[in-house]
Design a protein around this motif. Sequence first.
Motif, PDB file in Angstrom:
ATOM      1  N   PHE A 150       1.037  -1.214  -0.026  1.00  0.00           N
ATOM      2  CA  PHE A 150      -0.213  -0.131   0.252  1.00  0.00           C
ATOM      3  C   PHE A 150       0.900   1.149  -0.114  1.00  0.00           C
ATOM      4  O   PHE A 150       0.335   2.246  -0.658  1.00  0.00           O
ATOM      5  CB  PHE A 150      -1.009  -0.032   1.137  1.00  0.00           C
ATOM      6  N   ALA A 151       2.020   1.165   0.574  1.00  0.00           N
ATOM      7  CA  ALA A 151       3.019   2.316   0.593  1.00  0.00           C
ATOM      8  C   ALA A 151       3.580   2.633  -0.794  1.00  0.00           C
ATOM      9  O   ALA A 151       3.546   3.694  -1.270  1.00  0.00           O
ATOM     10  CB  ALA A 151       4.001   2.015   1.327  1.00  0.00           C
ATOM     11  N   SER A 281       3.624  11.142   0.586  1.00  0.00           N
ATOM     12  CA  SER A 281       4.600   9.789   0.066  1.00  0.00           C
ATOM     13  C   SER A 281       5.153   9.689   1.502  1.00  0.00           C
ATOM     14  O   SER A 281       5.805   8.512   1.480  1.00  0.00           O
ATOM     15  CB  SER A 281       5.431  10.369  -1.061  1.00  0.00           C
ATOM     16  N   ALA A 282       5.699  10.712   2.170  1.00  0.00           N
ATOM     17  CA  ALA A 282       6.631  10.258   3.493  1.00  0.00           C
ATOM     18  C   ALA A 282       5.559   9.522   4.410  1.00  0.00           C
ATOM     19  O   ALA A 282       6.237   8.558   4.860  1.00  0.00           O
ATOM     20  CB  ALA A 282       6.892  11.736   4.028  1.00  0.00           C
ATOM     21  N   GLY A 283       4.392   9.994   4.602  1.00  0.00           N
ATOM     22  CA  GLY A 283       3.472   9.134   5.553  1.00  0.00           C
ATOM     23  C   GLY A 283       3.371   7.690   5.066  1.00  0.00           C
ATOM     24  O   GLY A 283       3.481   7.024   5.762  1.00  0.00           O
ATOM     25  N   SER A 284       3.039   7.550   3.731  1.00  0.00           N
ATOM     26  CA  SER A 284       3.082   6.088   3.599  1.00  0.00           C
ATOM     27  C   SER A 284       4.201   5.192   3.373  1.00  0.00           C
ATOM     28  O   SER A 284       4.333   4.221   3.678  1.00  0.00           O
ATOM     29  CB  SER A 284       2.584   6.027   1.880  1.00  0.00           C
ATOM     30  N   TRP A 285       5.708   6.029   3.420  1.00  0.00           N
ATOM     31  CA  TRP A 285       6.727   5.383   3.473  1.00  0.00           C
ATOM     32  C   TRP A 285       6.891   4.910   4.971  1.00  0.00           C
ATOM     33  O   TRP A 285       7.264   3.814   5.086  1.00  0.00           O
ATOM     34  CB  TRP A 285       7.872   6.263   2.963  1.00  0.00           C
ATOM     35  N   ALA A 286       6.660   5.736   6.015  1.00  0.00           N
ATOM     36  CA  ALA A 286       6.569   5.494   7.326  1.00  0.00           C
ATOM     37  C   ALA A 286       5.728   4.640   7.636  1.00  0.00           C
ATOM     38  O   ALA A 286       6.070   3.553   8.540  1.00  0.00           O
ATOM     39  CB  ALA A 286       6.709   6.918   7.877  1.00  0.00           C
ATOM     40  N   ARG A 287       4.498   4.527   7.203  1.00  0.00           N
ATOM     41  CA  ARG A 287       3.394   3.523   7.478  1.00  0.00           C
ATOM     42  C   ARG A 287       4.006   2.062   6.816  1.00  0.00           C
ATOM     43  O   ARG A 287       3.858   0.934   7.667  1.00  0.00           O
ATOM     44  CB  ARG A 287       2.200   3.921   6.772  1.00  0.00           C
ATOM     45  N   GLY A 288       4.512   1.883   5.641  1.00  0.00           N
ATOM     46  CA  GLY A 288       4.935   0.605   5.031  1.00  0.00           C
ATOM     47  C   GLY A 288       6.060   0.098   5.737  1.00  0.00           C
ATOM     48  O   GLY A 288       6.143  -1.187   5.741  1.00  0.00           O
ATOM     49  N   ARG A 289       6.908   0.834   6.602  1.00  0.00           N
ATOM     50  CA  ARG A 289       7.954   0.286   7.471  1.00  0.00           C
ATOM     51  C   ARG A 289       7.507  -0.010   8.975  1.00  0.00           C
ATOM     52  O   ARG A 289       8.603  -0.137   9.524  1.00  0.00           O
ATOM     53  CB  ARG A 289       9.250   0.925   7.155  1.00  0.00           C
ATOM     54  N   MET A 338      -2.750  11.863   5.683  1.00  0.00           N
ATOM     55  CA  MET A 338      -3.426  10.915   4.634  1.00  0.00           C
ATOM     56  C   MET A 338      -2.588   9.976   4.396  1.00  0.00           C
ATOM     57  O   MET A 338      -2.969   8.623   4.249  1.00  0.00           O
ATOM     58  CB  MET A 338      -4.016  11.718   3.454  1.00  0.00           C
ATOM     59  N   GLY A 339      -1.105   9.864   4.385  1.00  0.00           N
ATOM     60  CA  GLY A 339      -0.398   8.746   3.970  1.00  0.00           C
ATOM     61  C   GLY A 339      -0.398   7.919   5.058  1.00  0.00           C
ATOM     62  O   GLY A 339      -0.067   6.623   4.881  1.00  0.00           O
ATOM     63  N   LEU A 340      -0.433   8.359   6.381  1.00  0.00           N
ATOM     64  CA  LEU A 340      -0.597   7.427   7.507  1.00  0.00           C
ATOM     65  C   LEU A 340      -1.717   6.669   7.585  1.00  0.00           C
ATOM     66  O   LEU A 340      -1.766   5.289   7.901  1.00  0.00           O
ATOM     67  CB  LEU A 340      -0.126   7.893   8.913  1.00  0.00           C
ATOM     68  N   VAL A 341      -2.908   7.264   7.392  1.00  0.00           N
ATOM     69  CA  VAL A 341      -4.358   6.903   7.749  1.00  0.00           C
ATOM     70  C   VAL A 341      -4.736   6.073   6.585  1.00  0.00           C
ATOM     71  O   VAL A 341      -5.307   4.821   6.982  1.00  0.00           O
ATOM     72  CB  VAL A 341      -5.349   7.978   7.823  1.00  0.00           C
ATOM     73  N   PHE A 342      -4.525   6.367   5.297  1.00  0.00           N
ATOM     74  CA  PHE A 342      -5.243   5.226   4.360  1.00  0.00           C
ATOM     75  C   PHE A 342      -4.706   4.171   4.350  1.00  0.00           C
ATOM     76  O   PHE A 342      -5.632   3.086   4.096  1.00  0.00           O
ATOM     77  CB  PHE A 342      -5.006   6.301   3.097  1.00  0.00           C
TER      78      PHE A 342
END
Length: 450
Positions: A150-151, A281-289, A338-342
């Motif tokens: 998802f990230a 993008s930064a939020g999704s990267w952090a969430r993915g890891r 949004m990158g962390l939540v979605f």
Amino acid sequence: MTGATAEGAADGSHDGLLGARAQRTVLIGMVAYVALGAFESLAVSTAMPTVAAELDGLRLYTLAFATGSAAGVVGMLVAGRWTDRRGPTPPLLAGISLFLAGLLVAGLAPSMPVLLAGRTVQGAGSGIEGVAIFVLVARVFPEARRPKVFAWFAAAWVVPGVVGPLLAGAMTQYLGWRWVFLAVPVLAVPALLALRPALAAGRTGPRRPVADGGVAAPWRDVAGQVLRGARGLGTVVLVRAFVAAAFVGAQVLLPLALTRERGLAPAFAGAVLTLHVLGWSAGSWARGRGLGGLSHAGFLRVGCASLVLGTAGVALLVVPGVPLVAAAAPWVLSGLGMGLVFPTLNLLVLELAPPSAQGVSMSVLQVADAAASAVALTGTGALLWALHDRVGPAAYAVCLGLAAALALAATFLVGRTRPTAGARSVTNSVDFPSGVRDAADEDALPARSS
């Protein structure tokens, strides 16, 4: 042994999942296809004024967006039960086919009504494939790898978000607007070829039967959880609706505030809007890891809080004397939230719903997002102009404050995204996943990540 099973066994897979090598190939194909869809979405917005002018259809300009959005909701509704009954592959192939066919019709359209027909077909396909591809992720990738998948989906929007409008403008000016539509079907072929292993693995239907009244029951039963605000899946969907409304309600105000109140040219206003892409993008990267070892609830709380600060902070745009850089900077926080939540909400839906109900559940999630966004767009516009004549630029601050309040409400709902132990809700009464824990336990344990 089926072709998908044989391929998986040869590649070292188990439990119906593809092996590591095949997963990498599939991920590349998925990310490439998502990136093409992102480019198309942004490019059409850039090219549409030229399209409407050349086809003598300026009076139908807004319908070019509305018809696609409405058809997309219909596609989401259709995709839910179809995916649960037949597996994700048939609806995904149908959705991709409709999406690409709609692009071809729009790109070759001799008149505005024909273009609207193409946009309608395209929107329906987008809604169907949007649900099916998330279910396909659950079929292909093990649970520990899904956060990174998802990230990557979110990251696929970064380059199109930054260069898409500029590239679309250049294509419209030098090649003609038709290539904004026609280029995507051509470029989609390699991405679709990379998806072949996943499409073979996703042809299976539900992994096990679910009794009547379970999550796999008709759409109305899952939607009923949302209307009741039930713990677990119902609250997950409500959080998605609240954060979507908050983000879209704020986002639609920024171009107006930047151009009308700050006097920026449209190009510069667009550059400010792309700030959220960097944060997302930064939020999704952090969430993915799984950075910080946060639980699902922890990521949701941090993300919602960031969205609160971002949507409230950009109200500084209408405060005289505040530098533009300082006023626009909080928009990065909105994207970060949004990158962390979605991705976290997508993960929760796949965990809370048994495999035979993931299509319906993901459909409800995306329809709630679309409906909440539509309400936010309509309501924000009405409130802004009702207040603007009375209080002037302060009307923006009021509307942005309401958007922040929605994000704050989502923060308070986070604790209900996991059902309590022993609760007999629709989600946990039938085939409840073993990984679902008590809400208190969830806060204490880190979210799984590879």
